[in-house]
Motif scaffolding. Structure first.
Motif, PDB file in Angstrom:
ATOM      1  N   LYS A  20       6.043 -19.443  12.356  1.00  0.00           N
ATOM      2  CA  LYS A  20       6.678 -19.909  11.132  1.00  0.00           C
ATOM      3  C   LYS A  20       8.128 -19.762  11.153  1.00  0.00           C
ATOM      4  N   ASP A  21       8.652 -20.506  10.248  1.00  0.00           N
ATOM      5  CA  ASP A  21      10.241 -20.439   9.993  1.00  0.00           C
ATOM      6  C   ASP A  21      10.551 -19.046   9.941  1.00  0.00           C
ATOM      7  N   GLY A  22      11.601 -18.464  10.343  1.00  0.00           N
ATOM      8  CA  GLY A  22      12.254 -17.099  10.020  1.00  0.00           C
ATOM      9  C   GLY A  22      11.681 -16.028  10.945  1.00  0.00           C
ATOM     10  N   MET A  23      10.447 -16.266  11.571  1.00  0.00           N
ATOM     11  CA  MET A  23       9.766 -15.117  12.206  1.00  0.00           C
ATOM     12  C   MET A  23      10.522 -14.727  13.598  1.00  0.00           C
ATOM     13  N   LYS A  24      10.160 -13.280  13.646  1.00  0.00           N
ATOM     14  CA  LYS A  24      10.692 -12.580  14.807  1.00  0.00           C
ATOM     15  C   LYS A  24       9.591 -12.579  16.120  1.00  0.00           C
ATOM     16  N   VAL A  25       9.515 -13.216  17.015  1.00  0.00           N
ATOM     17  CA  VAL A  25       8.517 -13.580  17.914  1.00  0.00           C
ATOM     18  C   VAL A  25       8.549 -12.784  19.372  1.00  0.00           C
ATOM     19  N   GLY A  26       7.519 -12.335  19.726  1.00  0.00           N
ATOM     20  CA  GLY A  26       7.416 -11.834  21.165  1.00  0.00           C
ATOM     21  C   GLY A  26       6.932 -12.812  21.971  1.00  0.00           C
ATOM     22  N   LEU A  27       7.608 -12.947  23.008  1.00  0.00           N
ATOM     23  CA  LEU A  27       7.271 -13.909  24.143  1.00  0.00           C
ATOM     24  C   LEU A  27       6.660 -13.346  25.253  1.00  0.00           C
ATOM     25  N   GLY A  28       5.318 -13.538  25.504  1.00  0.00           N
ATOM     26  CA  GLY A  28       4.636 -12.738  26.618  1.00  0.00           C
ATOM     27  C   GLY A  28       5.124 -13.390  28.070  1.00  0.00           C
ATOM     28  N   SER A  29       4.370 -13.256  29.209  1.00  0.00           N
ATOM     29  CA  SER A  29       4.690 -13.625  30.404  1.00  0.00           C
ATOM     30  C   SER A  29       3.594 -14.518  31.010  1.00  0.00           C
ATOM     31  N   GLY A  30       4.000 -15.240  32.107  1.00  0.00           N
ATOM     32  CA  GLY A  30       2.921 -15.904  32.692  1.00  0.00           C
ATOM     33  C   GLY A  30       3.016 -17.269  32.655  1.00  0.00           C
ATOM     34  N   SER A  31       2.083 -18.183  33.295  1.00  0.00           N
ATOM     35  CA  SER A  31       1.797 -19.607  33.426  1.00  0.00           C
ATOM     36  C   SER A  31       1.506 -20.174  32.039  1.00  0.00           C
ATOM     37  N   GLY A  47      14.403 -27.760  14.221  1.00  0.00           N
ATOM     38  CA  GLY A  47      15.034 -27.010  13.085  1.00  0.00           C
ATOM     39  C   GLY A  47      14.265 -25.745  12.873  1.00  0.00           C
ATOM     40  N   LEU A  48      13.275 -25.483  13.669  1.00  0.00           N
ATOM     41  CA  LEU A  48      12.711 -24.134  13.386  1.00  0.00           C
ATOM     42  C   LEU A  48      13.623 -22.835  13.672  1.00  0.00           C
ATOM     43  N   ASN A  49      13.655 -21.947  12.536  1.00  0.00           N
ATOM     44  CA  ASN A  49      14.653 -21.053  12.694  1.00  0.00           C
ATOM     45  C   ASN A  49      13.734 -19.774  13.114  1.00  0.00           C
ATOM     46  N   ILE A  50      14.060 -19.242  14.350  1.00  0.00           N
ATOM     47  CA  ILE A  50      13.336 -18.036  14.815  1.00  0.00           C
ATOM     48  C   ILE A  50      14.136 -17.129  15.846  1.00  0.00           C
ATOM     49  N   THR A  51      13.918 -15.906  16.020  1.00  0.00           N
ATOM     50  CA  THR A  51      14.490 -15.346  17.122  1.00  0.00           C
ATOM     51  C   THR A  51      13.448 -14.490  18.018  1.00  0.00           C
ATOM     52  N   ALA A  52      13.532 -14.393  19.067  1.00  0.00           N
ATOM     53  CA  ALA A  52      12.421 -14.210  20.002  1.00  0.00           C
ATOM     54  C   ALA A  52      12.728 -12.793  20.892  1.00  0.00           C
ATOM     55  N   ILE A  53      11.900 -11.904  21.345  1.00  0.00           N
ATOM     56  CA  ILE A  53      12.005 -10.831  22.450  1.00  0.00           C
ATOM     57  C   ILE A  53      11.287 -11.214  23.519  1.00  0.00           C
ATOM     58  N   PRO A  54      11.754 -11.573  24.804  1.00  0.00           N
ATOM     59  CA  PRO A  54      11.012 -11.950  25.724  1.00  0.00           C
ATOM     60  C   PRO A  54      10.456 -10.461  26.597  1.00  0.00           C
ATOM     61  N   THR A  55       9.318 -10.538  27.243  1.00  0.00           N
ATOM     62  CA  THR A  55       8.700  -9.524  27.860  1.00  0.00           C
ATOM     63  C   THR A  55       9.003  -9.429  29.529  1.00  0.00           C
ATOM     64  N   SER A  56       9.851 -10.490  30.025  1.00  0.00           N
ATOM     65  CA  SER A  56      10.145 -10.382  31.433  1.00  0.00           C
ATOM     66  C   SER A  56      11.487 -11.099  31.346  1.00  0.00           C
TER      67      SER A  56
END
Length: 225
Positions: A20-31, A47-56
């Motif tokens: 959802k808009d405004g979420m802070k998102v963890g992005l996993g790994s893999g296919s 227009g989705l407003n998010i920030t994310a942290i990748p795991t790899s």
């Protein structure tokens, strides 16, 4: 009949649509996560407003490619949601992860999320964990001794190689792929392994998943606690 890649795309996009808009998102790994990140990028363009942290590092590259804005834990202490794949999922939503070698970062991100969602195709559902070798991330120094200690717990460890070289994680560690056949008590094994000097983390994710989204030949279903 949909093939495995089509099922991965299906569940990846389904999970991306939960953000959802405004979420802070963890992005996993893999296919499977690839399709989730790609769909998130499309939503960001819309227009989705998010920030994310990748795991790899690989996931970070996908995020940059698809236009998903990234941040890190110096700026964010808690995530709203983390979405990741798994190598095995049992009926209690316990997981084996680490086939791609990103288990440590994946666990850090999952633990920091209010909700941890796992996306898999139906081939990953099992009655007991353990047919898939358990990845154990270890320090390069003394890995041989750590391997002996793991064997004492009943596992058969093999040092992971890739392209003829010892595989090194994004954190600079080695991985021992450990065959336990059937893991009847994942929680106990996790505790025993973490007590070993030289073990950084394991691919056992116990009591962490809130929901598993499963891609099946007849569509998508979900399993919750």
């Amino acid at each position: 009949m949909q093939n495995v890649d089509e099922l991965k795309k299906l569940v990846g996009e389904e999970a991306a649509n939960l953000v959802k808009d405004g979420m802070k998102v963890g992005l996993g790994s893999g296919s499977t996560v690839y399709w989730m990140v790609k769909r998130l990028g499309e939503r960001v363009q819309d227009g989705l407003n998010i920030t994310a942290i990748p795991t790899s590092n690989t996931t970070a590259k996908w995020a940059v490619e698809f236009g998903v804005p990234l941040t890190d834990f110096s700026k964010v202490q808690q995530l709203d949601i983390a979405i990741d794949g798994a190598d095995e999922v049992d009926k209690n939503l316990q997981l084996i992860k680490g086939g791609g070698g990103a288990l440590l970062r994946e666990k850090v991100v999952a633990a920091a999320a209010k909700e941890f969602i796992v996306i898999v195709d139906e081939s990953k559902l099992v009655s007991h964990l353990g047919a898939f070798p358990l990845a154990v991330e270890v320090t390069p120094f003394g890995w041989e001794i750590t391997s002996v200690s793991i064997a004492d717990l009943g596992g058969t460890p093999t040092l992971r190689h890739k392209d003829g070289e010892v595989f090194v994680t994004d954190n600079g560690n080695y991985i021992l792929d450990c065959s336990f056949n059937q893991i009847l008590d994942p929680e106990a094994l996790q505790k025993d392994l973490k007590m070993l000097v030289g073990v950084v983390e394991t691919g056992l994710f116990v009591g962490m998943a809130d929901k598993v989204i499963v891609g099946k030949a007849d569509g998508v279903s979900s399993i919750t606690k």
